[in-house]
Design a protein around this motif. Structure first.
Motif, PDB file in Angstrom:
ATOM      1  N   VAL A 107       0.760  -1.232   0.058  1.00 53.07           N
ATOM      2  CA  VAL A 107       0.004  -0.120   0.129  1.00 53.07           C
ATOM      3  C   VAL A 107       0.984   1.276  -0.023  1.00 53.07           C
ATOM      4  O   VAL A 107       0.569   2.118  -0.633  1.00 53.07           O
ATOM      5  CB  VAL A 107      -0.959  -0.093   1.200  1.00 53.07           C
ATOM      6  CG1 VAL A 107      -1.772   1.246   1.471  1.00 53.07           C
ATOM      7  CG2 VAL A 107      -1.839  -1.279   1.105  1.00 53.07           C
ATOM      8  N   ASP A 108       2.066   1.191   0.637  1.00 53.59           N
ATOM      9  CA  ASP A 108       2.944   2.432   0.769  1.00 53.59           C
ATOM     10  C   ASP A 108       4.239   1.909   0.249  1.00 53.59           C
ATOM     11  O   ASP A 108       4.840   0.862   0.757  1.00 53.59           O
ATOM     12  CB  ASP A 108       3.111   2.838   2.252  1.00 53.59           C
ATOM     13  CG  ASP A 108       4.245   3.862   2.535  1.00 53.59           C
ATOM     14  OD1 ASP A 108       4.639   4.093   1.538  1.00 53.59           O
ATOM     15  OD2 ASP A 108       4.316   4.435   3.535  1.00 53.59           O
ATOM     16  N   ILE A 109       4.641   2.243  -0.897  1.00 53.83           N
ATOM     17  CA  ILE A 109       5.824   1.661  -1.573  1.00 53.83           C
ATOM     18  C   ILE A 109       7.036   2.144  -0.768  1.00 53.83           C
ATOM     19  O   ILE A 109       8.240   1.356  -0.849  1.00 53.83           O
ATOM     20  CB  ILE A 109       5.990   1.907  -2.911  1.00 53.83           C
ATOM     21  CG1 ILE A 109       6.197   3.490  -3.046  1.00 53.83           C
ATOM     22  CG2 ILE A 109       4.730   1.765  -4.014  1.00 53.83           C
ATOM     23  CD1 ILE A 109       6.431   4.178  -4.487  1.00 53.83           C
ATOM     24  N   GLU A 110       7.170   3.048   0.059  1.00 56.03           N
ATOM     25  CA  GLU A 110       8.173   3.274   0.963  1.00 56.03           C
ATOM     26  C   GLU A 110       8.223   2.751   2.303  1.00 56.03           C
ATOM     27  O   GLU A 110       9.177   2.936   3.043  1.00 56.03           O
ATOM     28  CB  GLU A 110       8.359   4.843   1.275  1.00 56.03           C
ATOM     29  CG  GLU A 110       8.301   5.600  -0.139  1.00 56.03           C
ATOM     30  CD  GLU A 110       8.553   7.178   0.257  1.00 56.03           C
ATOM     31  OE1 GLU A 110       8.293   7.536   1.429  1.00 56.03           O
ATOM     32  OE2 GLU A 110       8.936   7.965  -0.959  1.00 56.03           O
ATOM     33  N   ALA A 111       7.236   1.707   2.492  1.00 59.62           N
ATOM     34  CA  ALA A 111       7.133   1.032   3.707  1.00 59.62           C
ATOM     35  C   ALA A 111       8.356   0.051   3.923  1.00 59.62           C
ATOM     36  O   ALA A 111       9.124  -0.261   2.861  1.00 59.62           O
ATOM     37  CB  ALA A 111       5.956   0.256   3.761  1.00 59.62           C
ATOM     38  N   GLY A 112       9.025   0.015   5.230  1.00 65.53           N
ATOM     39  CA  GLY A 112      10.117  -0.911   5.435  1.00 65.53           C
ATOM     40  C   GLY A 112      10.725  -0.549   6.730  1.00 65.53           C
ATOM     41  O   GLY A 112       9.901  -0.242   7.913  1.00 65.53           O
TER      42      GLY A 112
ATOM     43  N   PRO B 207       9.901  -4.941   9.134  1.00 64.78           N
ATOM     44  CA  PRO B 207       8.644  -5.568   8.729  1.00 64.78           C
ATOM     45  C   PRO B 207       8.589  -6.438   7.494  1.00 64.78           C
ATOM     46  O   PRO B 207       9.376  -6.371   6.280  1.00 64.78           O
ATOM     47  CB  PRO B 207       7.490  -4.658   8.488  1.00 64.78           C
ATOM     48  CG  PRO B 207       8.460  -3.394   7.946  1.00 64.78           C
ATOM     49  CD  PRO B 207       9.868  -3.423   8.770  1.00 64.78           C
ATOM     50  N   THR B 208       7.853  -7.397   7.446  1.00 64.27           N
ATOM     51  CA  THR B 208       7.564  -8.399   6.301  1.00 64.27           C
ATOM     52  C   THR B 208       7.017  -7.598   5.352  1.00 64.27           C
ATOM     53  O   THR B 208       5.782  -6.998   5.316  1.00 64.27           O
ATOM     54  CB  THR B 208       6.653  -9.620   6.665  1.00 64.27           C
ATOM     55  OG1 THR B 208       7.448 -10.345   7.540  1.00 64.27           O
ATOM     56  CG2 THR B 208       6.317 -10.523   5.518  1.00 64.27           C
ATOM     57  N   THR B 209       7.430  -7.738   4.066  1.00 63.17           N
ATOM     58  CA  THR B 209       6.958  -6.817   3.029  1.00 63.17           C
ATOM     59  C   THR B 209       6.033  -7.467   1.960  1.00 63.17           C
ATOM     60  O   THR B 209       5.381  -6.769   1.185  1.00 63.17           O
ATOM     61  CB  THR B 209       8.089  -5.940   2.082  1.00 63.17           C
ATOM     62  OG1 THR B 209       9.214  -6.885   1.723  1.00 63.17           O
ATOM     63  CG2 THR B 209       8.712  -5.079   3.133  1.00 63.17           C
TER      64      THR B 209
ATOM     65  N   ASP C 207      14.355  -3.388  -1.560  1.00 64.70           N
ATOM     66  CA  ASP C 207      14.563  -4.297  -0.308  1.00 64.70           C
ATOM     67  C   ASP C 207      13.437  -5.053  -0.085  1.00 64.70           C
ATOM     68  O   ASP C 207      12.431  -4.350   0.196  1.00 64.70           O
ATOM     69  CB  ASP C 207      15.406  -3.507   0.711  1.00 64.70           C
ATOM     70  CG  ASP C 207      16.685  -3.206   0.396  1.00 64.70           C
ATOM     71  OD1 ASP C 207      17.335  -3.813  -0.375  1.00 64.70           O
ATOM     72  OD2 ASP C 207      17.451  -2.271   0.953  1.00 64.70           O
ATOM     73  N   HIS C 208      13.212  -6.303   0.338  1.00 64.78           N
ATOM     74  CA  HIS C 208      12.185  -7.011   0.935  1.00 64.78           C
ATOM     75  C   HIS C 208      12.612  -7.738   2.112  1.00 64.78           C
ATOM     76  O   HIS C 208      13.894  -8.349   2.342  1.00 64.78           O
ATOM     77  CB  HIS C 208      11.635  -7.663  -0.320  1.00 64.78           C
ATOM     78  CG  HIS C 208      10.771  -7.177  -1.084  1.00 64.78           C
ATOM     79  ND1 HIS C 208       9.430  -6.595  -0.800  1.00 64.78           N
ATOM     80  CD2 HIS C 208      10.959  -6.901  -2.507  1.00 64.78           C
ATOM     81  CE1 HIS C 208       9.147  -6.089  -1.852  1.00 64.78           C
ATOM     82  NE2 HIS C 208       9.730  -5.990  -3.063  1.00 64.78           N
ATOM     83  N   VAL C 209      11.644  -8.295   2.881  1.00 65.16           N
ATOM     84  CA  VAL C 209      11.577  -9.109   3.691  1.00 65.16           C
ATOM     85  C   VAL C 209      10.593 -10.251   3.423  1.00 65.16           C
ATOM     86  O   VAL C 209       9.180  -9.684   3.056  1.00 65.16           O
ATOM     87  CB  VAL C 209      11.425  -8.418   5.133  1.00 65.16           C
ATOM     88  CG1 VAL C 209      11.425  -9.857   6.383  1.00 65.16           C
ATOM     89  CG2 VAL C 209      12.402  -7.819   5.756  1.00 65.16           C
TER      90      VAL C 209
END
Length: 324
Positions: A185-190, A207-209, A244-246
């Protein structure tokens, strides 16, 4: 290079004995690193049957073939069969993971007990559960736990504060908000820090993305039914644009019946250009960045029943540096 941190939740005795060694072999085959987060006390998986009255739970059970993935014996632990003490019975298997070069951390003491009750419990109960995990982890590995990933993404304010008391610098206890098709929902989340009871905590949340496989299987997304034949394509579509992802996986799923799907993901991510890393390596990359601070927030994730800890929609501030 974009990093994709692999966070492996180990919920059960069966997952520890059967799923974990298989995942270790798969990861070694592709030169991937990962973080294994262990359940360290009794396996009361059978108690989860009490969730049957919760909205969405039976629908999820029907979609993801819980009996096939977990097995009848595991589903009877704590009900008709005694609950095995995972940390006592599987200490050698856990140490073997660390000896193989993988990061190990805490998932929980009693998975079902924590997931079903921590949001409503007080500081005494919460800290007691966490201290049991820390004592058992230290007994098994001879060192304090470096990281934490909450069972079912369930926490409370006291649990987050206690991570600071334990000196844990980074954890993955929360989720990023996802749209129905799994996109952020928020592409800058992380990575971020939390403000709890008016205090900004030191422990950085990673957080898991991405959605988990069991959140996608059996759902119709964008008009297509997601099953074992196309679930990896769905995930890989979400990671096509490098960032970057989790990713959270489970020893009971990707370490067993969904091992083939996970191997396809490993190959796909490497082809896309990701470096597959542990949470420790991801934290090292962002350790000198200025991170935003968010309030503790709850929300729903498509394909999963109930509310989880999710990254809030609005940040409190932007000037929060990561501690050394």
């Amino acid at each position: 290079m974009a990093l994709l941190a692999l966070k492996i939740d180990v919920d059960t005795y069966r997952g520890t004995v059967d799923g974990v060694p298989r995942l270790v072999r798969l990861l070694q085959k592709y030169g991937a690193r990962a973080s294994f987060l262990f359940s360290l006390g009794p396996d009361h998986t059978g108690w989860a049957l009490r969730r049957a009255l919760r909205p969405g739970f039976l629908k999820k059970v029907a979609r993801t073939s819980v009996l096939e993935h977990y097995g009848i014996k595991t589903l009877l632990y704590g009900v008709l069969l005694p609950a095995p003490d995972i940390g006592k019975a599987c200490a050698a298997q856990m140490r073997a993971v660390k000896d193989a070069g993988f990061e190990c951390g805490i998932h929980t003491w009693d998975h079902v007990l924590w997931q079903d009750h921590v949001r409503q419990r007080d500081a005494v109960w919460t800290i007691g559960q966490m201290q049991k995990s820390v004592a058992r982890f230290t007994q098994i590995f001879g060192a304090a736990p470096p990281t934490h990933g909450a069972a079912g993404w369930q926490m409370n304010a006291q649990a987050f504060a206690h991570l600071d008391d334990l000196g844990i610098r980074y954890a993955s206890d929360s989720r990023c908000r996802l749209a129905e098709n799994g996109t952020l929902v928020d592409i800058e989340a992380g990575p971020h820090r939390l403000s709890v009871a008016g205090k900004t905590l030191n422990c950085v949340q990673l957080p898991t993305t991405l959605p988990t496989l069991d959140e996608l299987l059996g759902r119709r997304i964008d008009g297509v039914l997601v099953d074992a034949s196309n679930v990896t394509g769905r995930i890989l579509a979400l990671t096509a644009a490098l960032r970057d992802h989790v990713f959270t996986l489970h020893a009971e799923l990707e370490g067993q019946k969904l091992a083939g799907a996970f191997e396809d993901l490993l190959k796909g991510w490497l082809s896309q250009g990701y470096e597959l890393v542990s949470m420790a390596e991801y934290y090292k990359k962002i350790s000198q960045l200025v991170l935003p601070t968010f309030p503790l927030s709850w929300g729903e994730i498509p394909g999963r029943a109930g509310q989880l800890v999710v990254q809030a929609e609005s940040r409190l501030q932007t000037a929060a540096t990561v501690p050394d």
